[in-house]
Design a protein around this motif. Structure first.
Motif, PDB file in Angstrom:
ATOM      1  N   PRO A   1      30.888  26.640  37.545  1.00 60.80           N
ATOM      2  CA  PRO A   1      30.909  27.822  38.410  1.00 60.80           C
ATOM      3  C   PRO A   1      29.896  28.868  37.933  1.00 60.80           C
ATOM      4  O   PRO A   1      29.841  29.183  36.741  1.00 60.80           O
ATOM      5  CB  PRO A   1      32.345  28.339  38.273  1.00 60.80           C
ATOM      6  N   PHE A   2      29.121  29.382  38.878  1.00 60.05           N
ATOM      7  CA  PHE A   2      28.054  30.297  38.516  1.00 60.05           C
ATOM      8  C   PHE A   2      28.582  31.653  38.049  1.00 60.05           C
ATOM      9  O   PHE A   2      27.920  32.342  37.265  1.00 60.05           O
ATOM     10  CB  PHE A   2      27.108  30.485  39.703  1.00 60.05           C
ATOM     11  N   LEU A   3      29.757  32.056  38.540  1.00 63.02           N
ATOM     12  CA  LEU A   3      30.357  33.327  38.150  1.00 63.02           C
ATOM     13  C   LEU A   3      31.818  33.127  37.772  1.00 63.02           C
ATOM     14  O   LEU A   3      32.532  32.364  38.436  1.00 63.02           O
ATOM     15  CB  LEU A   3      30.285  34.337  39.308  1.00 63.02           C
ATOM     16  N   THR A   4      32.244  33.830  36.731  1.00 66.85           N
ATOM     17  CA  THR A   4      33.655  33.880  36.373  1.00 66.85           C
ATOM     18  C   THR A   4      34.046  35.343  36.227  1.00 66.85           C
ATOM     19  O   THR A   4      33.359  36.112  35.536  1.00 66.85           O
ATOM     20  CB  THR A   4      33.938  33.132  35.062  1.00 66.85           C
ATOM     21  N   PHE A   5      35.136  35.721  36.879  1.00 67.76           N
ATOM     22  CA  PHE A   5      35.600  37.109  36.937  1.00 67.76           C
ATOM     23  C   PHE A   5      36.770  37.280  35.976  1.00 67.76           C
ATOM     24  O   PHE A   5      37.716  36.493  35.988  1.00 67.76           O
ATOM     25  CB  PHE A   5      36.006  37.429  38.381  1.00 67.76           C
ATOM     26  N   TYR A   6      36.707  38.325  35.133  1.00 67.19           N
ATOM     27  CA  TYR A   6      37.705  38.536  34.090  1.00 67.19           C
ATOM     28  C   TYR A   6      38.357  39.917  34.229  1.00 67.19           C
ATOM     29  O   TYR A   6      37.764  40.863  34.750  1.00 67.19           O
ATOM     30  CB  TYR A   6      37.058  38.464  32.703  1.00 67.19           C
ATOM     31  N   ARG A   7      39.580  39.996  33.664  1.00 61.37           N
ATOM     32  CA  ARG A   7      40.279  41.281  33.591  1.00 61.37           C
ATOM     33  C   ARG A   7      41.005  41.379  32.252  1.00 61.37           C
ATOM     34  O   ARG A   7      41.718  40.455  31.849  1.00 61.37           O
ATOM     35  CB  ARG A   7      41.277  41.426  34.746  1.00 61.37           C
ATOM     36  N   ALA A   8      40.803  42.503  31.567  1.00 60.72           N
ATOM     37  CA  ALA A   8      41.540  42.807  30.337  1.00 60.72           C
ATOM     38  C   ALA A   8      42.409  44.027  30.594  1.00 60.72           C
ATOM     39  O   ALA A   8      41.991  44.965  31.293  1.00 60.72           O
ATOM     40  CB  ALA A   8      40.584  43.080  29.184  1.00 60.72           C
ATOM     41  N   ASP A   9      43.617  44.042  30.059  1.00 61.46           N
ATOM     42  CA  ASP A   9      44.486  45.185  30.280  1.00 61.46           C
ATOM     43  C   ASP A   9      44.038  46.367  29.423  1.00 61.46           C
ATOM     44  O   ASP A   9      43.080  46.274  28.632  1.00 61.46           O
ATOM     45  CB  ASP A   9      45.951  44.815  30.040  1.00 61.46           C
ATOM     46  N   ARG A  10      44.716  47.486  29.560  1.00 63.31           N
ATOM     47  CA  ARG A  10      44.294  48.712  28.884  1.00 63.31           C
ATOM     48  C   ARG A  10      44.367  48.590  27.367  1.00 63.31           C
ATOM     49  O   ARG A  10      43.736  49.368  26.639  1.00 63.31           O
ATOM     50  CB  ARG A  10      45.115  49.902  29.371  1.00 63.31           C
ATOM     51  N   ASN A  11      45.113  47.611  26.862  1.00 63.92           N
ATOM     52  CA  ASN A  11      45.209  47.382  25.430  1.00 63.92           C
ATOM     53  C   ASN A  11      44.161  46.411  24.906  1.00 63.92           C
ATOM     54  O   ASN A  11      44.156  46.081  23.714  1.00 63.92           O
ATOM     55  CB  ASN A  11      46.603  46.862  25.082  1.00 63.92           C
ATOM     56  N   GLY A  12      43.296  45.923  25.789  1.00 69.27           N
ATOM     57  CA  GLY A  12      42.224  45.037  25.377  1.00 69.27           C
ATOM     58  C   GLY A  12      42.570  43.574  25.355  1.00 69.27           C
ATOM     59  O   GLY A  12      41.799  42.758  24.842  1.00 69.27           O
ATOM     60  N   GLU A  13      43.703  43.196  25.936  1.00 70.50           N
ATOM     61  CA  GLU A  13      44.081  41.785  25.990  1.00 70.50           C
ATOM     62  C   GLU A  13      43.534  41.160  27.269  1.00 70.50           C
ATOM     63  O   GLU A  13      43.766  41.675  28.377  1.00 70.50           O
ATOM     64  CB  GLU A  13      45.595  41.630  25.946  1.00 70.50           C
ATOM     65  N   LEU A  14      42.839  40.043  27.140  1.00 75.42           N
ATOM     66  CA  LEU A  14      42.300  39.355  28.311  1.00 75.42           C
ATOM     67  C   LEU A  14      43.438  38.654  29.046  1.00 75.42           C
ATOM     68  O   LEU A  14      44.110  37.779  28.492  1.00 75.42           O
ATOM     69  CB  LEU A  14      41.240  38.339  27.886  1.00 75.42           C
ATOM     70  N   VAL A  15      43.677  39.052  30.310  1.00 76.32           N
ATOM     71  CA  VAL A  15      44.844  38.563  31.041  1.00 76.32           C
ATOM     72  C   VAL A  15      44.479  37.734  32.263  1.00 76.32           C
ATOM     73  O   VAL A  15      45.369  37.117  32.866  1.00 76.32           O
ATOM     74  CB  VAL A  15      45.756  39.734  31.464  1.00 76.32           C
ATOM     75  N   ALA A  16      43.202  37.684  32.654  1.00 79.19           N
ATOM     76  CA  ALA A  16      42.819  36.893  33.822  1.00 79.19           C
ATOM     77  C   ALA A  16      41.384  36.411  33.675  1.00 79.19           C
ATOM     78  O   ALA A  16      40.505  37.149  33.222  1.00 79.19           O
ATOM     79  CB  ALA A  16      42.957  37.708  35.105  1.00 79.19           C
ATOM     80  N   ALA A  17      41.164  35.149  34.067  1.00 80.83           N
ATOM     81  CA  ALA A  17      39.829  34.542  34.110  1.00 80.83           C
ATOM     82  C   ALA A  17      39.775  33.694  35.366  1.00 80.83           C
ATOM     83  O   ALA A  17      40.476  32.681  35.456  1.00 80.83           O
ATOM     84  CB  ALA A  17      39.562  33.708  32.867  1.00 80.83           C
TER      85      ALA A  17
END
Length: 466
Positions: free
Chosen positions: A184-200
């Motif tokens: 996949p050419f792009l992967t979208f990520y989200r980290a919570d306010r505490n800096g833990e990566l919670v979504a990829a």
């Protein structure tokens, strides 16, 4: 520490693009005017600063990251600078010479490339991260600027991270992406306010393109995939690794912030190139995206076989507003301000929300920059409500870096200060200017005299002591 002196024919190794190769600490700097007492914290600016003369052809984007920190406290200012000591740079210090090729010779030698961490510096969840879009972020000690090593979110981040993550001003979440030359050419990520990566979330579709920036709104992430395409077959050859292919157009992708990557919707637009987004927000069912837009981008093409880099851009960027209409399946863009500008910033308390004011570096006709070089001698303030622009001219022999907006305490949007590094060609010195965002054309609030020039760089941030 002092490294090897620079030489070579690249325009990005001359003048104030040339590296500064000493790490230094300076206290109690001279201040003209008065530093506002409410400004308690540190301004960080990252940029390319090659420690050794390059192996082959050199481009501005190749240099080792160096962070310059100006600390303000109780009306006084101090300065510190340090290289971001990547594993590759440490190897080169041990060898006493360059070991890695740059973008114009990508894939040559043993094919390795260096995590230069030279593009941006952001602060989130108590960590200061130095970023470049082709690798993992690098954590740096916020006080001493010592390099702590690559940061992979406790092993959850397996690929590169964009140099332009977005922090939601309400939730404190960090949104970012990584791009790849293979699907996949792009992967979208989200980290919570505490800096833990919670979504990829891998995004299907798109193109194998250089994607430097993106945007968020309250409910969506927006990607602009321009036709500067990665061509694996050119790796290790004299041909450019990134190829400008306008026949592919620009793809605009809209994906829910908290949804699946499979929900991304792609819309076709005209060919253009976008390094940086000013901001984006929702307007009814549509998404508005404001960007510094180039008609084309061939910055990695050699001027001639064995020559230096192509001019950064013969057709410079101006500020455009795009409207992405998912219901109608179309994208419409128009130029809203015709000033030559780049490095757009806003009051980041309005990130992803409707906003009024934006800021960017600008180039006046009096600027002494060679054609196509990314040099700016002005600072622009844009009022989107009124459709007006003001330009603060620093003079024909000045060179201006990106301005960071810092809000005043308990202030409305746009009330606060702009901080920027300004280089004076006549004195070969740099200064740190603090300008009132409200009294934009008035005298600077304060000017900090720096002990030496600071090379032109990329992006920075302000971290308040609190």
């Amino acid at each position: 520490m002092t490294a090897q002196n620079s030489s070579g024919g690249s325009p990005f190794l001359a003048g104030n693009f040339a590296p500064w190769r000493r790490e230094e600490d300076w206290g109690d700097l001279i201040v003209r005017g008065e530093l506002p007492r409410e400004l308690e914290g540190t301004y960080y600016r990252n940029g390319p600063n090659p420690a050794f003369d390059p192996l082959g052809r050199y481009h501005w984007f190749d240099g080792d990251g160096m962070i310059h920190a100006i600390h303000l406290s109780q009306g006084r200012a101090t300065y510190r600078n340090r290289w971001v000591r990547s594993q590759g740079l440490e190897e080169e210090f041990r060898a006493g010479r360059a070991l890695y090729y740059g973008l114009l010779d990508f894939g040559k030698g043993d094919g390795r490339f260096k995590n230069t961490a030279n593009t941006n510096v952001v602060f989130h969840a108590g960590r200061l991260l130095a970023l470049m879009e082709g690798a993992l972020p690098t954590e740096v000690d916020a006080a001493g600027l010592e390099t702590l090593g690559e940061f992979d979110f406790a092993g959850r981040l397996q690929g590169p991270m964009t140099a332009h993550p977005k922090v939601d001003p309400d939730t404190g979440e960090l949104f970012f992406f990584g791009y790849s030359p293979v699907a996949p050419f792009l992967t979208f990520y989200r980290a919570d306010r505490n800096g833990e990566l919670v979504a990829a979330e891998p995004l299907p579709g798109g193109l194998p393109a250089m994607v430097h920036d993106f945007a968020i709104t309250e409910h969506y992430a927006v990607f602009f995939v321009c036709p500067l395409l990665f061509r694996l077959e050119n790796v290790g050859t004299e041909r450019p690794v990134f190829s400008w292919e306008p026949e592919c157009g620009t793809l605009w992708g809209v994906v829910p912030r908290y949804g699946s990557g499979q929900e991304v919707r792609w819309f076709e637009g005209e060919a253009c190139f976008i390094f940086h987004c000013m901001n984006a927000f929702e307007d009814g069912g549509a998404v508005i995206v404001d960007v510094a837009r180039y008609p084309e981008m061939k910055f990695l093409e050699p001027a001639q076989p064995g020559g230096t880099a192509h001019d950064f851009s013969q057709q410079p960027a101006t500020l455009w507003r795009y409207r992405v209409d998912p219901a109608g399946g179309r994208v419409h863009g128009e130029e809203r301000f015709d000033a030559i500008c780049e490095f757009p910033r806003i009051d980041e308390r309005r990130t992803g929300r409707p906003y009024r004011y934006g800021f960017a570096v600008a180039r006046n006709s009096s600027a002494s920059a060679p054609s196509g070089m990314p040099k700016f001698n002005g600072l622009a303030k844009f009022d989107w409500y009124r459709g007006t622009m003001q330009v603060r001219d620093f003079g024909s022999h000045a060179g201006l870096g990106e301005a960071v907006f810092v809000p005043s305490e308990n202030a409305e949007e746009g009330q606060g200060y702009l901080m920027a590094l300004v280089y004076d060609e006549t004195r070969d010195r740099s200064e740190f200017h603090i300008v009132s965002a409200e009294d934009f054309l008035g005298d600077p609030v304060a000017v900090v005299e720096l002990p030496h020039r600071i090379p032109y760089g990329f992006h920075g941030t302000w971290v308040a002591r609190s």
